[in-house]
Design a protein around this motif. Structure first.
Motif, PDB file in Angstrom:
ATOM      1  N   UNK A 130       0.739  -1.318  -0.005  1.00  0.00           N
ATOM      2  CA  UNK A 130      -0.105  -0.018   0.074  1.00  0.00           C
ATOM      3  C   UNK A 130       0.841   1.199   0.050  1.00  0.00           C
ATOM      4  N   UNK A 131       2.057   1.109   0.346  1.00  0.00           N
ATOM      5  CA  UNK A 131       2.847   2.285   0.539  1.00  0.00           C
ATOM      6  C   UNK A 131       4.265   2.246  -0.366  1.00  0.00           C
ATOM      7  N   UNK A 132       4.310   1.305  -1.350  1.00  0.00           N
ATOM      8  CA  UNK A 132       5.381   0.942  -2.282  1.00  0.00           C
ATOM      9  C   UNK A 132       6.642   0.833  -1.631  1.00  0.00           C
ATOM     10  N   UNK A 133       6.599  -0.118  -0.497  1.00  0.00           N
ATOM     11  CA  UNK A 133       7.843  -0.501   0.166  1.00  0.00           C
ATOM     12  C   UNK A 133       8.131  -1.626  -0.007  1.00  0.00           C
ATOM     13  N   UNK A 134       9.369  -2.009  -0.231  1.00  0.00           N
ATOM     14  CA  UNK A 134       9.944  -3.329  -0.391  1.00  0.00           C
ATOM     15  C   UNK A 134      10.376  -3.965   1.136  1.00  0.00           C
ATOM     16  N   UNK A 135       9.439  -4.965   1.354  1.00  0.00           N
ATOM     17  CA  UNK A 135       9.386  -5.510   2.663  1.00  0.00           C
ATOM     18  C   UNK A 135      10.901  -6.499   2.854  1.00  0.00           C
ATOM     19  N   UNK A 136      11.285  -6.080   3.705  1.00  0.00           N
ATOM     20  CA  UNK A 136      12.842  -6.893   4.167  1.00  0.00           C
ATOM     21  C   UNK A 136      12.933  -8.278   3.929  1.00  0.00           C
ATOM     22  N   UNK A 137      13.916  -8.928   3.346  1.00  0.00           N
ATOM     23  CA  UNK A 137      14.194 -10.293   3.088  1.00  0.00           C
ATOM     24  C   UNK A 137      13.903 -11.081   4.363  1.00  0.00           C
ATOM     25  N   UNK A 138      14.504 -10.634   5.308  1.00  0.00           N
ATOM     26  CA  UNK A 138      14.294 -11.343   6.707  1.00  0.00           C
ATOM     27  C   UNK A 138      13.060 -11.383   7.090  1.00  0.00           C
ATOM     28  N   UNK A 139      12.323 -10.156   7.172  1.00  0.00           N
ATOM     29  CA  UNK A 139      11.124 -10.231   7.582  1.00  0.00           C
ATOM     30  C   UNK A 139      10.098 -11.034   6.609  1.00  0.00           C
ATOM     31  N   UNK A 140      10.320 -11.248   5.463  1.00  0.00           N
ATOM     32  CA  UNK A 140       9.742 -11.991   4.440  1.00  0.00           C
ATOM     33  C   UNK A 140       9.856 -13.374   4.852  1.00  0.00           C
ATOM     34  N   UNK A 141      11.067 -13.853   4.964  1.00  0.00           N
ATOM     35  CA  UNK A 141      11.375 -15.223   5.218  1.00  0.00           C
ATOM     36  C   UNK A 141      10.880 -15.721   6.494  1.00  0.00           C
ATOM     37  N   UNK A 142      10.926 -14.907   7.525  1.00  0.00           N
ATOM     38  CA  UNK A 142      10.075 -15.112   8.857  1.00  0.00           C
ATOM     39  C   UNK A 142       8.499 -15.353   8.666  1.00  0.00           C
ATOM     40  N   UNK A 143       7.955 -14.616   7.867  1.00  0.00           N
ATOM     41  CA  UNK A 143       6.643 -14.641   7.671  1.00  0.00           C
ATOM     42  C   UNK A 143       6.375 -16.032   6.938  1.00  0.00           C
ATOM     43  N   UNK A 144       7.254 -16.312   5.976  1.00  0.00           N
ATOM     44  CA  UNK A 144       7.055 -17.477   5.190  1.00  0.00           C
ATOM     45  C   UNK A 144       6.964 -18.870   6.169  1.00  0.00           C
ATOM     46  N   UNK A 145       8.108 -18.468   6.921  1.00  0.00           N
ATOM     47  CA  UNK A 145       7.915 -19.761   7.884  1.00  0.00           C
ATOM     48  C   UNK A 145       6.797 -20.105   8.829  1.00  0.00           C
ATOM     49  N   UNK A 146       6.212 -18.927   8.859  1.00  0.00           N
ATOM     50  CA  UNK A 146       4.925 -19.003  10.001  1.00  0.00           C
ATOM     51  C   UNK A 146       3.705 -19.464   8.938  1.00  0.00           C
ATOM     52  N   UNK A 147       3.536 -19.040   7.878  1.00  0.00           N
ATOM     53  CA  UNK A 147       2.266 -19.187   7.229  1.00  0.00           C
ATOM     54  C   UNK A 147       2.563 -19.795   5.818  1.00  0.00           C
TER      55      UNK A 147
END
Length: 254
Positions: A130-147
């Motif tokens: 919604x803001x045109x921000x690239x979500x950090x790789x580390x945060x993305x990996x953590x999210x993927x590991x959960x869901x």
């Protein structure tokens, strides 16, 4: 009261409260900066055996304060990642107690906790699109590991909010309670956590988070701790165990 992180320690549990109710507990740059040193101090406190992260006034955290993003988006994102990582490596069990909005940077913090308990009516969203921000790789990996990758992509691609029931189904939430019962359940569960072996918890956290090269280290810790003998004796004698191993008081190291 200015936006800030409040904290208290009682019954071996540290509770950190995100306090910025005028903006649904949105995180300012100062709050992002304050979280790592606060966690360092709590990690080094031998009285702390578990940590709860929650928000003031019936909502968890609506993300980063947008005014901060407008002034210096790169700096704000960097501060958020540092805060998230400090929470992820906190050496004792962590639990996010979520009511209301858990969005953007708030979801980033909740995902960095070991466990997430939510009240009915909570809403979750990961909103960089919604803001045109690239979500950090580390945060993305953590999210993927959960869901899993499909739900992570749904959340990241759309920026849409999901309700607590869907968050529970996808693995983003571990327990879902009526909002009025959330506090009591968190207190009950953390009492269980602090009664268990810190040795078991510390090793399990490290292994579950992907560091699997230290079997020898933890075998040595177990052999020298006396916790196994105490646990077996307590079981046979039908009494609560009195575990003696405690986490080192260094910031994040074992």
């Amino acid at each position: 009261m200015e936006p800030q992180l409040l904290h208290r320690v009682a019954d071996s549990v540290a509770t950190v409260v995100i306090h910025h109710p005028a903006k649904r507990n949105a995180m300012t740059a100062g709050m992002w900066r304050a979280l790592p040193p606060l966690l360092d101090a709590l990690a080094a406190d031998p009285a702390v055996r578990a940590l709860v992260l929650t928000g003031e006034g019936g909502t968890f955290c609506a993300g980063a304060d947008i005014s901060t993003l407008r002034r210096a988006p790169g700096e704000a994102q960097g501060l958020a990642v540092l805060a998230e990582e400090a929470l992820a490596v906190f050496p004792k069990p962590t639990l996010a107690a979520v009511e209301g909005h858990c969005v953007g940077g708030g979801a980033q913090l909740a995902a960095a906790c070991d466990l997430r308990f939510a009240g009915e009516g909570a809403l979750f969203g990961v909103t960089p699109a919604k803001l045109g921000i690239v979500y950090p790789a580390s945060s993305t990996r953590r999210l993927v590991s959960l869901v899993g990758p499909a739900t992570a992509k749904y959340l990241l691609f759309s920026g849409e909010l999901i309700n607590a029931e869907r968050a529970l189904r996808t693995g983003l939430v571990d327990e879902l309670l009526p909002a009025a019962e959330l506090g009591d359940r968190v207190a009950e569960f953390t009492r269980t956590l602090v009664s268990r072996s810190q040795l078991t918890q510390a090793a399990a956290k490290e292994f579950a988070d992907g560091r699997t090269d230290r079997d020898g280290h933890w075998a040595g810790q177990a052999a020298g701790s006396g916790d196994t003998a105490e646990g077996v004796a307590a079981f046979l004698e039908r009494r609560p165990p009195r575990f003696s191993w405690t986490a080192p008081t260094g910031v994040h190291g074992y």
